[in-house]
Motif scaffolding. Structure first.
Motif, PDB file in Angstrom:
ATOM      1  N   GLY A  14       0.804  -1.220   0.000  1.00 57.08           N
ATOM      2  CA  GLY A  14       0.000   0.000   0.000  1.00 57.08           C
ATOM      3  C   GLY A  14       0.834   1.266   0.000  1.00 57.08           C
ATOM      4  N   ALA A  15       0.700   2.068   1.047  1.00 61.32           N
ATOM      5  CA  ALA A  15       1.368   3.374   1.108  1.00 61.32           C
ATOM      6  C   ALA A  15       2.880   3.250   1.089  1.00 61.32           C
ATOM      7  CB  ALA A  15       0.922   4.127   2.356  1.00 61.32           C
ATOM      8  N   ALA A  16       3.423   2.139   1.581  1.00 62.28           N
ATOM      9  CA  ALA A  16       4.880   1.945   1.527  1.00 62.28           C
ATOM     10  C   ALA A  16       5.349   1.916   0.082  1.00 62.28           C
ATOM     11  CB  ALA A  16       5.256   0.641   2.233  1.00 62.28           C
ATOM     12  N   PHE A  17       4.609   1.202  -0.745  1.00 64.21           N
ATOM     13  CA  PHE A  17       4.921   1.150  -2.173  1.00 64.21           C
ATOM     14  C   PHE A  17       4.766   2.532  -2.800  1.00 64.21           C
ATOM     15  CE2 PHE A  17       3.493   0.785  -6.578  1.00 64.21           C
ATOM     16  CZ  PHE A  17       4.472  -0.033  -7.137  1.00 64.21           C
ATOM     17  N   LEU A  18       3.682   3.231  -2.454  1.00 73.37           N
ATOM     18  CA  LEU A  18       3.439   4.563  -3.013  1.00 73.37           C
ATOM     19  C   LEU A  18       4.591   5.502  -2.703  1.00 73.37           C
ATOM     20  CD1 LEU A  18       1.590   6.673  -4.364  1.00 73.37           C
ATOM     21  CD2 LEU A  18       0.544   7.058  -2.117  1.00 73.37           C
ATOM     22  N   ALA A  19       5.114   5.467  -1.463  1.00 72.75           N
ATOM     23  CA  ALA A  19       6.205   6.358  -1.080  1.00 72.75           C
ATOM     24  C   ALA A  19       7.450   6.108  -1.921  1.00 72.75           C
ATOM     25  CB  ALA A  19       6.529   6.182   0.404  1.00 72.75           C
ATOM     26  N   VAL A  20       7.785   4.830  -2.104  1.00 71.32           N
ATOM     27  CA  VAL A  20       8.967   4.493  -2.915  1.00 71.32           C
ATOM     28  C   VAL A  20       8.726   4.857  -4.374  1.00 71.32           C
ATOM     29  CG1 VAL A  20      10.532   2.658  -3.628  1.00 71.32           C
ATOM     30  CG2 VAL A  20       9.594   2.649  -1.315  1.00 71.32           C
ATOM     31  N   TYR A  21       7.531   4.616  -4.841  1.00 72.55           N
ATOM     32  CA  TYR A  21       7.188   4.941  -6.231  1.00 72.55           C
ATOM     33  C   TYR A  21       7.332   6.440  -6.507  1.00 72.55           C
ATOM     34  CZ  TYR A  21       4.132   6.015 -10.198  1.00 72.55           C
ATOM     35  OH  TYR A  21       3.618   6.504 -11.370  1.00 72.55           O
ATOM     36  N   LEU A  22       6.791   7.275  -5.620  1.00 72.61           N
ATOM     37  CA  LEU A  22       6.883   8.722  -5.823  1.00 72.61           C
ATOM     38  C   LEU A  22       8.337   9.184  -5.825  1.00 72.61           C
ATOM     39  CD1 LEU A  22       3.931   9.971  -3.558  1.00 72.61           C
ATOM     40  CD2 LEU A  22       3.994   9.804  -6.057  1.00 72.61           C
ATOM     41  N   ALA A  23       9.151   8.624  -4.915  1.00 72.46           N
ATOM     42  CA  ALA A  23      10.573   8.966  -4.901  1.00 72.46           C
ATOM     43  C   ALA A  23      11.248   8.527  -6.190  1.00 72.46           C
ATOM     44  CB  ALA A  23      11.253   8.304  -3.694  1.00 72.46           C
ATOM     45  N   ALA A  24      10.864   7.359  -6.696  1.00 74.75           N
ATOM     46  CA  ALA A  24      11.462   6.842  -7.924  1.00 74.75           C
ATOM     47  C   ALA A  24      11.113   7.720  -9.120  1.00 74.75           C
ATOM     48  CB  ALA A  24      11.000   5.407  -8.162  1.00 74.75           C
ATOM     49  N   VAL A  25       9.889   8.230  -9.156  1.00 77.00           N
ATOM     50  CA  VAL A  25       9.491   9.107 -10.259  1.00 77.00           C
ATOM     51  C   VAL A  25      10.362  10.362 -10.298  1.00 77.00           C
ATOM     52  CG1 VAL A  25       7.654  10.624 -11.106  1.00 77.00           C
ATOM     53  CG2 VAL A  25       7.118   8.284 -10.428  1.00 77.00           C
ATOM     54  N   VAL A  26      10.585  10.962  -9.115  1.00 80.98           N
ATOM     55  CA  VAL A  26      11.349  12.218  -9.043  1.00 80.98           C
ATOM     56  C   VAL A  26      12.840  11.988  -9.281  1.00 80.98           C
ATOM     57  CG1 VAL A  26      12.015  14.127  -7.542  1.00 80.98           C
ATOM     58  CG2 VAL A  26       9.660  13.287  -7.515  1.00 80.98           C
ATOM     59  N   ILE A  27      13.395  10.989  -8.602  1.00 83.20           N
ATOM     60  CA  ILE A  27      14.848  10.795  -8.612  1.00 83.20           C
ATOM     61  C   ILE A  27      15.321  10.071  -9.864  1.00 83.20           C
ATOM     62  CG2 ILE A  27      16.773   9.702  -7.394  1.00 83.20           C
ATOM     63  CD1 ILE A  27      15.125  10.029  -4.808  1.00 83.20           C
ATOM     64  N   ILE A  28      14.537   9.133 -10.345  1.00 85.36           N
ATOM     65  CA  ILE A  28      14.954   8.302 -11.478  1.00 85.36           C
ATOM     66  C   ILE A  28      14.143   8.603 -12.734  1.00 85.36           C
ATOM     67  CG2 ILE A  28      15.209   5.925 -12.301  1.00 85.36           C
ATOM     68  CD1 ILE A  28      15.404   5.093  -9.338  1.00 85.36           C
ATOM     69  N   GLY A  29      12.810   8.628 -12.581  1.00 85.10           N
ATOM     70  CA  GLY A  29      11.950   8.741 -13.742  1.00 85.10           C
ATOM     71  C   GLY A  29      12.116  10.028 -14.523  1.00 85.10           C
ATOM     72  N   ALA A  38       4.536  15.043 -13.734  1.00 89.45           N
ATOM     73  CA  ALA A  38       3.587  15.463 -12.697  1.00 89.45           C
ATOM     74  C   ALA A  38       2.167  15.026 -13.046  1.00 89.45           C
ATOM     75  CB  ALA A  38       3.644  16.980 -12.520  1.00 89.45           C
ATOM     76  N   PHE A  39       1.778  15.220 -14.291  1.00 91.18           N
ATOM     77  CA  PHE A  39       0.438  14.846 -14.727  1.00 91.18           C
ATOM     78  C   PHE A  39       0.246  13.336 -14.606  1.00 91.18           C
ATOM     79  CE2 PHE A  39      -2.864  16.941 -17.595  1.00 91.18           C
ATOM     80  CZ  PHE A  39      -3.843  16.000 -17.299  1.00 91.18           C
ATOM     81  N   ASN A  40       1.255  12.599 -15.021  1.00 91.90           N
ATOM     82  CA  ASN A  40       1.200  11.142 -14.951  1.00 91.90           C
ATOM     83  C   ASN A  40       1.042  10.665 -13.507  1.00 91.90           C
ATOM     84  OD1 ASN A  40       1.964   8.260 -15.831  1.00 91.90           O
ATOM     85  ND2 ASN A  40       3.589   8.779 -14.382  1.00 91.90           N
ATOM     86  N   THR A  41       1.832  11.235 -12.611  1.00 96.13           N
ATOM     87  CA  THR A  41       1.777  10.841 -11.202  1.00 96.13           C
ATOM     88  C   THR A  41       0.436  11.208 -10.587  1.00 96.13           C
ATOM     89  OG1 THR A  41       4.168  11.187 -11.051  1.00 96.13           O
ATOM     90  CG2 THR A  41       2.952  11.041  -8.980  1.00 96.13           C
ATOM     91  N   PHE A  42      -0.082  12.360 -10.964  1.00 93.36           N
ATOM     92  CA  PHE A  42      -1.395  12.792 -10.482  1.00 93.36           C
ATOM     93  C   PHE A  42      -2.471  11.778 -10.845  1.00 93.36           C
ATOM     94  CE2 PHE A  42      -5.360  14.966 -11.820  1.00 93.36           C
ATOM     95  CZ  PHE A  42      -5.832  15.341 -10.572  1.00 93.36           C
ATOM     96  N   VAL A  43      -2.453  11.304 -12.093  1.00 92.94           N
ATOM     97  CA  VAL A  43      -3.469  10.342 -12.523  1.00 92.94           C
ATOM     98  C   VAL A  43      -3.298   9.010 -11.799  1.00 92.94           C
ATOM     99  CG1 VAL A  43      -4.390   9.039 -14.479  1.00 92.94           C
ATOM    100  CG2 VAL A  43      -3.799  11.448 -14.756  1.00 92.94           C
ATOM    101  N   GLY A  44      -2.043   8.586 -11.572  1.00 93.00           N
ATOM    102  CA  GLY A  44      -1.808   7.353 -10.837  1.00 93.00           C
ATOM    103  C   GLY A  44      -2.353   7.428  -9.423  1.00 93.00           C
ATOM    104  N   VAL A  45      -2.057   8.527  -8.742  1.00 90.51           N
ATOM    105  CA  VAL A  45      -2.564   8.706  -7.374  1.00 90.51           C
ATOM    106  C   VAL A  45      -4.086   8.814  -7.391  1.00 90.51           C
ATOM    107  CG1 VAL A  45      -2.561  10.252  -5.383  1.00 90.51           C
ATOM    108  CG2 VAL A  45      -0.417   9.742  -6.571  1.00 90.51           C
ATOM    109  N   LEU A  46      -4.612   9.488  -8.396  1.00 86.89           N
ATOM    110  CA  LEU A  46      -6.067   9.607  -8.531  1.00 86.89           C
ATOM    111  C   LEU A  46      -6.708   8.228  -8.690  1.00 86.89           C
ATOM    112  CD1 LEU A  46      -8.209  11.844  -8.668  1.00 86.89           C
ATOM    113  CD2 LEU A  46      -7.917  11.866 -11.155  1.00 86.89           C
ATOM    114  N   ALA A  47      -6.045   7.341  -9.433  1.00 88.74           N
ATOM    115  CA  ALA A  47      -6.557   5.974  -9.564  1.00 88.74           C
ATOM    116  C   ALA A  47      -6.627   5.292  -8.201  1.00 88.74           C
ATOM    117  CB  ALA A  47      -5.672   5.168 -10.523  1.00 88.74           C
ATOM    118  N   GLY A  48      -5.633   5.533  -7.358  1.00 87.90           N
ATOM    119  CA  GLY A  48      -5.669   4.991  -6.004  1.00 87.90           C
ATOM    120  C   GLY A  48      -6.816   5.549  -5.192  1.00 87.90           C
ATOM    121  N   PHE A  49      -7.111   6.848  -5.373  1.00 90.66           N
ATOM    122  CA  PHE A  49      -8.227   7.472  -4.666  1.00 90.66           C
ATOM    123  C   PHE A  49      -9.581   6.919  -5.112  1.00 90.66           C
ATOM    124  CE2 PHE A  49      -5.671  11.578  -3.801  1.00 90.66           C
ATOM    125  CZ  PHE A  49      -5.274  11.080  -2.568  1.00 90.66           C
ATOM    126  N   VAL A  50      -9.616   6.339  -6.306  1.00 95.22           N
ATOM    127  CA  VAL A  50     -10.845   5.704  -6.780  1.00 95.22           C
ATOM    128  C   VAL A  50     -10.916   4.256  -6.295  1.00 95.22           C
ATOM    129  CG1 VAL A  50     -12.127   4.928  -8.806  1.00 95.22           C
ATOM    130  CG2 VAL A  50     -10.999   7.166  -8.828  1.00 95.22           C
TER     131      VAL A  50
END
Length: 440
Positions: A39-54, A254-266
């Motif tokens: 869950g949120a543990a994965f989300l935290a690593v994913y968001l860091a990966a988007v910024v630092i690597i992606g 940013a747009f891509n990450t927003f939609v991914g997080v939005l999918a989680g909110f759904v």
């Protein structure tokens, strides 16, 4: 050589790139990866990966594409580095490989749109049995064909008349519908547990499951940003020199990450509100779980049509980018007509996807090979090439359209050479442990 096609507008490029990024990777793959990896543990690593690597890797693909102004394989000839063509070829292979099974999942989505409208999974059999019935077999092959045919039709129309016009309609539709679904999910009693699962990270989960959570999150970041497929190299090759690659890259990420997080909110409030198990493994997890939630919700059929309709639009926006990578190479180098090339390659991909349509175990294996091997390996090649081989030319290219930005461009280059390179290499090593033999 005739002039290559270009984007009609900057917005068209951004929306096409966002469309490639936000497809099934964010609305299908992201929720079940999140559920399987804490869950949120994965989300935290994913968001860091988007910024630092992606983001730095995304800009690296942009630099290659715009500098060369040609497809992802021939680009290395244009850059006077023909010995590195394997990097582009690997990305094209990754896109071709992924498209074969991605289209099968697209066929599942078509089936669920109609299944929601007719109530096919609302009675007997229930959602779990329904997925088992439609995931494999001749019906899955037929819908795989239908999804591939629609994708071919859009790509055959060209960059401006096909891809750009389609994504200008698709991407805003995805966002509007997803926001509406997220607003509805927020009203459901019991949905708060879903938000807690999705938004309250347990760092202990990351530490205890480092070898699985981290490569899964980095692999998802690459997948959801369409990195390693040579998509962004291809799309950037249609850009003019006056575009600010840095601004465009940040906007897309940013747009891509927003939609991914939005999918989680759904997805997660829906599941928790209905007491549906969220940790079931496998590519069909979202279909089964979300459909199970719709069965017990008021207006479940309408919600099902809207949700799976959004997923279908997103799937098409990504599929056209994966097919375009290969079409671009053939059209640029062999001067075949675009429509004939799109049809011919679509036929090959259809045949290649038949094993995944006949048995979803094959689909899972194809997905594992793509995410655990092909994408990180292709991304590693791009990062090393831009950071250490292209180097000065890369800095010069990233500065085009920015009016300078010397300091930021140097920071970007050294992030590629060090942090990003090590992170992608480490992810590749960890990911290889997850590979398995094909399901013979």
């Amino acid at each position: 050589m005739a002039d290559r096609e270009t984007w009609a507008t900057r917005l068209g490029f951004i929306l096409a790139s966002v469309g490639s990024a936000v497809g099934l990777g964010n609305i299908w793959r992201f929720p079940f990866q999140t559920a399987e990896n804490g869950g949120a543990a994965f989300l935290a690593v994913y968001l860091a990966a988007v910024v630092i690597i992606g983001l730095p890797a995304l800009l690296a693909e942009f630099v290659i594409g715009r500098r060369a102004n040609i497809n992802a394989i021939t680009a290395f000839d244009r850059l006077d580095k023909p010995n590195w063509k394997a990097v582009g070829a690997l990305g094209v292979l990754a896109g071709f490989w992924t498209m074969s099974y991605y289209s099968v999942v697209g066929g599942w989505v078509i089936r669920y749109v109609f299944g929601s409208a007719t109530g096919a999974y609302f009675g007997d059999p229930g959602p779990a049995d329904y997925f088992g019935m439609i995931a494999s077999g001749l019906d899955a092959v037929f819908l795989h064909f239908v999804f591939m045919a629609v994708t071919v039709g859009i790509v055959a129309l060209g960059v401006e008349d096909g891809i750009e016009k389609a994504t200008k309609l698709m991407v805003p539709s995805i966002v509007v519908l997803m926001v509406g679904l997220a607003a509805y999910a927020a009203t459901l009693p019991g949905g708060g547990e879903g938000y807690a699962f999705f938004l309250t990270p347990d760092l202990g989960t990351i530490v205890a499951n480092f070898e699985t959570v981290v490569p899964a999150a980095v692999g998802q970041a690459l997948f959801s940003l369409s990195l390693g497929f040579s998509v962004m190299i291809t799309y950037a090759s249609y850009l003019g020199k006056d575009e600010n690659l840095g601004t465009d890259g940040v906007s897309i990420a940013a747009f891509n990450t927003f939609v991914g997080v939005l999918a989680g909110f759904v997805v997660f409030p829906l599941l928790f509100a209905q007491g549906v198990e969220v940790g079931d493994a496998g590519a069909g997890a979202v279909f089964v779980s979300v459909a199970s939630a719709f069965v017990d919700l008021p207006f479940g059929r309408v919600l099902g049509v809207v949700f799976f309709g959004v997923v279908l639009i997103a799937a098409l926006s990504s599929a056209i980018s994966l097919l375009e990578v290969v079409v671009s190479y053939v059209v640029d180098n062999y001067r075949f007509s675009r429509p004939a090339t799109a049809v011919g390659l679509g036929a090959v991909l259809f045949v290649g996807g038949i094993p995944s349509a006949m048995y979803d175990g094959w689909l899972g294996w194809f997905d594992t090979v793509a995410v655990n091997l092909l994408l990180p390996l292709a991304a590693l090649g791009v990062v090393f090439f831009v950071g250490w081989v292209m180097a000065g030319d890369a800095v010069d290219e990233i500065r085009q359209g920015t009016g300078g930005a010397e300091t930021l461009s140097v920071v970007w280059l050294w992030s590629l050479r060090t942090v990003v390179l090590v992170a992608v290499a480490g992810t590749l090593v960890l990911s290889l442990q997850g590979l398995s033999a094909p399901p013979l």
